[in-house]
Design a protein around this motif. Structure first.
Motif, mmCIF file in Angstrom:
data_model
loop_
_atom_site.group_PDB
_atom_site.id
_atom_site.type_symbol
_atom_site.label_atom_id
_atom_site.label_comp_id
_atom_site.label_asym_id
_atom_site.label_seq_id
_atom_site.Cartn_x
_atom_site.Cartn_y
_atom_site.Cartn_z
ATOM 1 N N GLU A 23 -104.528 106.397 23.569
ATOM 2 C CA GLU A 23 -105.948 106.070 23.725
ATOM 3 C C GLU A 23 -106.186 104.588 23.454
ATOM 4 O O GLU A 23 -105.739 104.040 22.442
ATOM 5 C CB GLU A 23 -106.761 106.920 22.753
ATOM 6 N N GLY A 24 -106.892 103.943 24.356
ATOM 7 C CA GLY A 24 -107.147 102.509 24.233
ATOM 8 C C GLY A 24 -108.300 102.192 23.299
ATOM 9 O O GLY A 24 -109.117 103.046 22.954
ATOM 10 N N LEU A 25 -108.369 100.918 22.895
ATOM 11 C CA LEU A 25 -109.428 100.463 21.997
ATOM 12 C C LEU A 25 -110.812 100.681 22.583
ATOM 13 O O LEU A 25 -111.779 100.920 21.856
ATOM 14 C CB LEU A 25 -109.247 98.978 21.668
ATOM 15 N N ASP A 26 -110.915 100.593 23.887
ATOM 16 C CA ASP A 26 -112.227 100.698 24.532
ATOM 17 C C ASP A 26 -112.611 102.131 24.876
ATOM 18 O O ASP A 26 -113.735 102.381 25.327
ATOM 19 C CB ASP A 26 -112.249 99.868 25.817
ATOM 20 N N GLU A 27 -111.711 103.078 24.673
ATOM 21 C CA GLU A 27 -112.018 104.471 24.987
ATOM 22 C C GLU A 27 -112.720 105.148 23.820
ATOM 23 O O GLU A 27 -112.383 104.924 22.662
ATOM 24 C CB GLU A 27 -110.736 105.236 25.316
ATOM 25 N N GLN A 28 -113.680 105.987 24.139
ATOM 26 C CA GLN A 28 -114.409 106.724 23.117
ATOM 27 C C GLN A 28 -113.596 107.941 22.694
ATOM 28 O O GLN A 28 -113.162 108.727 23.529
ATOM 29 C CB GLN A 28 -115.766 107.160 23.661
ATOM 30 N N THR A 29 -113.412 108.073 21.384
ATOM 31 C CA THR A 29 -112.603 109.186 20.895
ATOM 32 C C THR A 29 -113.386 110.488 20.898
ATOM 33 O O THR A 29 -113.014 111.459 21.548
ATOM 34 C CB THR A 29 -112.103 108.915 19.465
ATOM 35 N N LEU A 30 -114.458 110.505 20.139
ATOM 36 C CA LEU A 30 -115.204 111.742 19.963
ATOM 37 C C LEU A 30 -116.164 111.960 21.109
ATOM 38 O O LEU A 30 -116.752 110.997 21.621
ATOM 39 C CB LEU A 30 -115.976 111.714 18.645
ATOM 40 N N PRO A 31 -116.351 113.182 21.567
ATOM 41 C CA PRO A 31 -117.332 113.463 22.616
ATOM 42 C C PRO A 31 -118.712 113.218 22.079
ATOM 43 O O PRO A 31 -118.920 113.315 20.869
ATOM 44 C CB PRO A 31 -117.112 114.940 22.935
ATOM 45 N N ASN A 73 -105.081 115.578 18.483
ATOM 46 C CA ASN A 73 -105.336 114.500 19.435
ATOM 47 C C ASN A 73 -105.120 113.127 18.833
ATOM 48 O O ASN A 73 -105.442 112.109 19.444
ATOM 49 C CB ASN A 73 -106.758 114.592 19.991
ATOM 50 N N ALA A 74 -104.572 113.072 17.606
ATOM 51 C CA ALA A 74 -104.307 111.792 16.962
ATOM 52 C C ALA A 74 -103.104 111.935 16.040
ATOM 53 O O ALA A 74 -102.827 113.024 15.527
ATOM 54 C CB ALA A 74 -105.525 111.318 16.162
ATOM 55 N N ILE A 75 -102.384 110.836 15.833
ATOM 56 C CA ILE A 75 -101.272 110.819 14.890
ATOM 57 C C ILE A 75 -101.301 109.500 14.131
ATOM 58 O O ILE A 75 -101.944 108.531 14.547
ATOM 59 C CB ILE A 75 -99.898 110.970 15.579
ATOM 60 N N PHE A 76 -100.581 109.464 13.001
ATOM 61 C CA PHE A 76 -100.332 108.205 12.319
ATOM 62 C C PHE A 76 -99.108 107.551 12.938
ATOM 63 O O PHE A 76 -98.078 108.197 13.161
ATOM 64 C CB PHE A 76 -100.106 108.412 10.816
ATOM 65 N N LEU A 77 -99.227 106.270 13.209
ATOM 66 C CA LEU A 77 -98.147 105.472 13.765
ATOM 67 C C LEU A 77 -97.479 104.692 12.642
ATOM 68 O O LEU A 77 -98.154 104.037 11.844
ATOM 69 C CB LEU A 77 -98.714 104.501 14.811
ATOM 70 N N VAL A 128 -113.510 117.497 17.155
ATOM 71 C CA VAL A 128 -113.266 116.559 16.067
ATOM 72 C C VAL A 128 -111.861 115.997 16.205
ATOM 73 O O VAL A 128 -110.959 116.653 16.732
ATOM 74 C CB VAL A 128 -113.446 117.277 14.706
ATOM 75 N N GLU A 129 -111.673 114.771 15.744
ATOM 76 C CA GLU A 129 -110.332 114.180 15.742
ATOM 77 C C GLU A 129 -109.446 114.914 14.736
ATOM 78 O O GLU A 129 -109.584 114.727 13.531
ATOM 79 C CB GLU A 129 -110.412 112.697 15.395
ATOM 80 N N VAL A 130 -108.577 115.763 15.237
ATOM 81 C CA VAL A 130 -107.594 116.429 14.383
ATOM 82 C C VAL A 130 -106.334 115.575 14.409
ATOM 83 O O VAL A 130 -105.723 115.389 15.466
ATOM 84 C CB VAL A 130 -107.305 117.861 14.861
ATOM 85 N N ARG A 131 -105.990 115.026 13.243
ATOM 86 C CA ARG A 131 -104.922 114.026 13.176
ATOM 87 C C ARG A 131 -103.667 114.607 12.537
ATOM 88 O O ARG A 131 -103.694 115.109 11.424
ATOM 89 C CB ARG A 131 -105.396 112.808 12.380
ATOM 90 N N LEU A 132 -102.577 114.516 13.245
ATOM 91 C CA LEU A 132 -101.273 114.913 12.739
ATOM 92 C C LEU A 132 -100.799 113.814 11.797
ATOM 93 O O LEU A 132 -100.584 112.675 12.217
ATOM 94 C CB LEU A 132 -100.318 115.091 13.913
ATOM 95 N N ALA A 133 -100.674 114.141 10.499
ATOM 96 C CA ALA A 133 -100.484 113.106 9.497
ATOM 97 C C ALA A 133 -99.160 113.269 8.748
ATOM 98 O O ALA A 133 -98.152 113.659 9.333
ATOM 99 C CB ALA A 133 -101.686 113.109 8.543
ATOM 100 N N HIS A 142 -105.757 114.273 27.766
ATOM 101 C CA HIS A 142 -104.361 114.035 27.396
ATOM 102 C C HIS A 142 -104.215 112.735 26.596
ATOM 103 O O HIS A 142 -103.138 112.134 26.553
ATOM 104 C CB HIS A 142 -103.477 113.992 28.652
ATOM 105 N N ARG A 143 -105.301 112.321 25.945
ATOM 106 C CA ARG A 143 -105.262 111.095 25.132
ATOM 107 C C ARG A 143 -104.744 111.392 23.724
ATOM 108 O O ARG A 143 -105.056 112.434 23.150
ATOM 109 C CB ARG A 143 -106.656 110.489 25.020
ATOM 110 N N VAL A 144 -103.975 110.467 23.178
ATOM 111 C CA VAL A 144 -103.544 110.525 21.781
ATOM 112 C C VAL A 144 -103.976 109.230 21.097
ATOM 113 O O VAL A 144 -103.596 108.139 21.520
ATOM 114 C CB VAL A 144 -102.012 110.685 21.653
ATOM 115 N N LYS A 145 -104.780 109.373 20.075
ATOM 116 C CA LYS A 145 -105.241 108.211 19.322
ATOM 117 C C LYS A 145 -104.228 107.862 18.233
ATOM 118 O O LYS A 145 -103.773 108.737 17.495
ATOM 119 C CB LYS A 145 -106.606 108.515 18.694
#
Length: 351
Positions: A321-329, A291-295, A267-272, A48-51
């Protein structure tokens, strides 16, 4: 059963067949069933992480390329911000604000066909300025077509990724741009990968592409094997050849995102770009696919306030998602807000 099979195979990193992909884009399967199946894949790899990613536009407008979707293109009469290179200190300060707001990746972008050696030197200075202050942040660079040796200089300076979208299918590409080719874009992504930069390459939808074009593009992108795939929805700026195109619907956008999750399960699929104006009230549903968006803001248009994004993420049951968390498996023209804040202005960004 078919959607369950698609999800099971995606978790095993197997791509859909062409017929299955076209069915996802059609109304053959109920939309919520499609989202549920693709959402299972997203949760498998990303929980449930969002980068959060943010864009810093280092040089805006006056591009010599004729990409018909772009407000910075040759011949554009869009009333956008136009400025030359902003300083390293301004870039670093903008990155600071974005990281404080939750961004994990900072995307440094400059308009143009591709960088010269002096441009690379400028970008190196700006990358180093950010890394001196925020060593943990990922820096992605997007400068257009690369020449030999340039990707290596960026990596050595501390850049993590290089972004260069394929945008549309090879067959459709000549219709949206004549000053460079689909093959040029493929070559740049490969150069970046060869020099150790994480490849970031995605698409823009809403430019008149067919379902076949969408599937063709997904297949070509999968062949490139990028680490992140931005999914943009056309922002139809007045003053560009595509200024009147409002053909996307929220449900169309969700089907495209679901298809890309099936093609890019881990893969990081980013909502852009364009998510606010095309997904509208269904943005939070899209978080079950991307799992990611532009802020914050985009290159030349304004996004919704970062506070609203963070609230949307929390309300939907996700966490940043925090700076210390790994995004990609291991769709309305009056909703396009031209950017008047952030990089190149005296006003802070909305991150």
């Amino acid at each position: 059963m078919i959607l369950n099979s698609l999800a099971d195979r995606a978790i095993r990193r197997e791509a859909p067949s062409r017929a299955e992909a076209l069915a996802v884009l059609s109304d053959e399967h109920d939309l919520l069933d499609v989202v549920a199946a693709a959402g299972r894949v997203r949760r498998h790899y990303f929980g449930h992480r969002v980068k959060l990613n943010t864009i810093i536009n280092m040089k805006s407008g006056l591009c010599p390329e004729d990409c018909s979707y772009c407000s910075q293109r040759l011949g554009s009469s869009s009333d956008i911000l136009k400025y030359s290179w902003i300083g390293a200190e301004e870039v670093a300060e903008a990155a600071d604000r974005a990281v404080e707001a939750g961004a994990k990746r900072v995307c440094l972008v400059a308009s143009g066909r591709g960088p010269g050696d002096r441009d690379i030197a400028r970008v190196v200075e700006r990358v180093e300025a950010i890394k001196d202050r925020r060593p943990q942040v990922e820096i992605c660079v997007c400068l257009g077509l690369l020449r030999d040796g340039q990707a290596a200089r960026l990596r050595e300076a501390g850049a993590y990724a290089y972004s260069h979208n394929l945008n549309t299918s090879e067959e459709n590409y000549g219709r949206i741009c004549t000053t460079h080719t689909f093959a040029d874009r493929i070559e740049t992504v490969r150069q970046a990968m060869a020099e150790g930069l994480s490849p970031c390459s995605g698409a823009i939808f809403g430019m008149g592409e067919s379902d076949e074009d969408i599937v063709d593009l997904a297949v070509r992108l999968r062949e490139l094997d990028p680490d992140s795939v931005p999914v943009n929805f056309l922002i139809p700026f007045e003053g560009t050849p595509m200024g009147g195109r409002w053909e996307l619907t929220p449900t169309r956008c969700l089907r495209i995102l679901a298809l890309f999750r099936f093609f890019f399960p881990d893969v990081e699929v980013r909502l852009a770009g364009g998510r606010e104006i095309h997904l509208r009230g269904l943005q939070s549903l899209a978080l079950h696919l991307a799992n990611a968006i532009f802020l914050g803001d985009y290159l030349t248009s304004e996004g919704q306030p970062g506070e609203d994004d963070r609230q949307m993420i929390a309300d939907a049951g996700f966490t940043v998602e925090g700076l210390d968390e790994q995004t990609l498996p291991a769709a309305r023209h009056d909703l396009v807000a031209l950017r008047r804040r952030g990089a190149g202005t005296d006003l802070p960004s909305n991150a």
